[in-house]
Every structure is written in structure tokens, then in C-alpha cells.
Write an enzyme that holds these catalytic residues in place. Structure first.
Site, PDB file in Angstrom:
ATOM      1  N   GLU A   1      34.539  63.691  59.730  1.00 26.37           N
ATOM      2  CA  GLU A   1      35.107  64.538  60.786  1.00 26.37           C
ATOM      3  C   GLU A   1      34.286  64.422  62.073  1.00 26.37           C
ATOM      4  O   GLU A   1      34.827  64.306  63.176  1.00 26.37           O
ATOM      5  CB  GLU A   1      35.130  66.011  60.352  1.00 26.37           C
TER       6      GLU A   1
ATOM      7  N   CYS B   1      30.566  70.446  59.870  1.00 23.08           N
ATOM      8  CA  CYS B   1      31.722  69.927  60.620  1.00 23.08           C
ATOM      9  C   CYS B   1      32.540  71.057  61.224  1.00 23.08           C
ATOM     10  O   CYS B   1      33.102  70.923  62.309  1.00 23.08           O
ATOM     11  CB  CYS B   1      32.586  69.047  59.718  1.00 23.08           C
TER      12      CYS B   1
ATOM     13  N   ASN C   1      32.935  58.742  56.649  1.00 26.17           N
ATOM     14  CA  ASN C   1      31.547  59.149  56.421  1.00 26.17           C
ATOM     15  C   ASN C   1      30.655  57.919  56.281  1.00 26.17           C
ATOM     16  O   ASN C   1      31.048  56.894  55.736  1.00 26.17           O
ATOM     17  CB  ASN C   1      31.427  60.085  55.212  1.00 26.17           C
TER      18      ASN C   1
ATOM     19  N   GLU D   1      26.746  56.975  55.143  1.00 25.94           N
ATOM     20  CA  GLU D   1      25.566  57.512  54.448  1.00 25.94           C
ATOM     21  C   GLU D   1      24.318  56.674  54.728  1.00 25.94           C
ATOM     22  O   GLU D   1      24.388  55.613  55.365  1.00 25.94           O
ATOM     23  CB  GLU D   1      25.860  57.579  52.944  1.00 25.94           C
TER      24      GLU D   1
ATOM     25  N   CYS E   1      29.296  62.927  58.376  1.00 21.48           N
ATOM     26  CA  CYS E   1      30.644  63.156  57.857  1.00 21.48           C
ATOM     27  C   CYS E   1      31.708  62.450  58.698  1.00 21.48           C
ATOM     28  O   CYS E   1      31.521  62.191  59.899  1.00 21.48           O
ATOM     29  CB  CYS E   1      30.961  64.644  57.860  1.00 21.48           C
TER      30      CYS E   1
ATOM     31  N   CYS F   1      33.215  70.409  55.704  1.00 20.69           N
ATOM     32  CA  CYS F   1      31.963  71.100  55.367  1.00 20.69           C
ATOM     33  C   CYS F   1      31.579  72.059  56.497  1.00 20.69           C
ATOM     34  O   CYS F   1      32.153  72.026  57.594  1.00 20.69           O
ATOM     35  CB  CYS F   1      30.841  70.097  55.111  1.00 20.69           C
TER      36      CYS F   1
HETATM   37  N1  THU Z   1      31.628  64.465  53.653  1.00 22.86           N
HETATM   38  C1  THU Z   1      32.448  64.282  54.725  1.00 22.86           C
HETATM   39  O1  THU Z   1      32.544  63.186  55.270  1.00 22.86           O
HETATM   40  N2  THU Z   1      33.141  65.351  55.184  1.00 22.86           N
HETATM   41  C2  THU Z   1      33.083  66.608  54.634  1.00 22.86           C
HETATM   42  O2  THU Z   1      33.632  67.543  55.195  1.00 22.86           O
HETATM   43  C3  THU Z   1      32.391  66.804  53.366  1.00 22.86           C
HETATM   44  C4  THU Z   1      31.436  65.735  52.982  1.00 22.86           C
HETATM   45  C5  THU Z   1      30.856  63.318  53.176  1.00 22.86           C
HETATM   46  C6  THU Z   1      29.375  63.436  53.398  1.00 22.86           C
HETATM   47  C7  THU Z   1      28.836  62.543  52.305  1.00 22.86           C
HETATM   48  O3  THU Z   1      28.822  61.205  52.778  1.00 22.86           O
HETATM   49  C8  THU Z   1      29.861  62.644  51.197  1.00 22.86           C
HETATM   50  O4  THU Z   1      31.037  63.167  51.784  1.00 22.86           O
HETATM   51  C9  THU Z   1      29.449  63.539  50.039  1.00 22.86           C
HETATM   52  O5  THU Z   1      29.063  64.794  50.468  1.00 22.86           O
END
Ligand code: THU
Length: 133
Positions: free
Chosen positions: A55, A91, A42, A44, A53, A88
Site C-alpha cells: 500500500e 499503512c 511489498n 522485504e 508494504c 496494516c
Molecule cells: N504487508 C503488506 O504489504 N501490506 C499489509 O497491509 C500487511 C502486510 C506485507 C509486509 C510483509 O512483506 C508481508 O506482507 C508480511 O507481513
């Protein structure tokens, strides 16, 4: 390569996570028929809505290397969650579009918990490209 190898690659990718805001690191990896593996973590942003994310980054990484839905055989996602890390909703929708519906998706955590699932299970009755016809 087996599921544990793929989860290890996702764990390595997780270490590259850029997540200074949530401090929640996620790693993902997708295995292709030719043995190639593409990873993502991920990433940000100070403008929170732009966070991407792990995925999706893994799938888009594979696409940028010329891979297609039919090339994918196994997918893994890992985070430091209490149980296996679940993708999530966004994704799940992207997996529905780009990853074979019945191919295995391994949700894992750092404690060694692993849950096998697939797109059909994660996103039943989904909106898909055929709906646009
Ligand atoms: N995140 C993911 O990378 N994958 C997911 O399926 C859930 C959330 C990341 C997004 C963000 O950078 C952090 O986790 C918190 O939500």
C-alpha cells in the site's frame, strides 16, 4: 476504470512482490482523476524491519509521479487472504496522510471477496498533521 479493473492491476503488481521471508505477496493500486494508475507490491529485506508494504509503495509511487492527495479517487489492495486483505496499522496512518478520507478503499483477496472501506473507517480518531499546529 472500475473497482474490478483496479483490483486486477493490484493483482498484477502483487506478482512482482519481493517477499522471500514471509512468502506473503501483497499488491496495491491507486487510481487518479486523470486515469493514471500507480501500483506497488511489498518489498522485504533480510533486516526484517525494513520491509515495505504494498500500500505504501503504491502511494509513494504515485507521489513520485507528481500526484497529490486530491488527485486520488480509488485504492485497492489484494493478497491471498481468507477474507478481504486489510491494510496494516502503519499503512492506515500513511493512507490517512496521503489519501482522501472518504474515498473508497477496496480490500480484496484472490477468491473474489471485496470489502469497501475508507480512511475514516480504518483509522478513526487518528493523529494527523493538524495536530502538530
Ligand atoms: N504487508 C503488506 O504489504 N501490506 C499489509 O497491509 C500487511 C502486510 C506485507 C509486509 C510483509 O512483506 C508481508 O506482507 C508480511 O507481513
Amino acid at each position: 476504470m472500475n473497482k474490478l479493473d483496479l483490483i486486477e492491476m493490484a493483482k498484477k503488481a502483487r506478482k512482482l512482490s519481493y517477499s522471500p521471508y514471509s512468502e506473503f505477496k501483497v499488491g496495491a493500486a491507486v487510481l487518479c482523476k486523470d486515469g493514471e494508475v500507480y501500483v506497488g507490491s511489498n518489498v522485504e529485506n533480510a533486516s526484517y524491519g525494513l520491509c515495505m508494504c504494498a500500500e505504501r509503495n503504491a502511494l509513494y509511487n504515485a507521489l513520485m509521479h507528481g500526484k497529490k492527495k486530491e488527485d486520488f479517487v480509488m485504492f485497492a489492495v489484494v493478497a491471498d487472504t481468507e477474507g478481504p486483505c486489510s491494510p496494516c496499522g502503519a499503512c492506515r496512518q500513511v493512507l490517512q496522510e496521503l489519501y482522501p478520507s472518504e474515498a473508497p478503499i477496496y480490500c480484496a483477496n484472490l477468491s473474489g471477496d471485496i470489502k469497501e472501506t475508507n480512511v475514516e473507517e480504518l483509522l478513526p480518531f487518528s493523529f494527523r498533521k493538524d495536530d502538530l499546529k
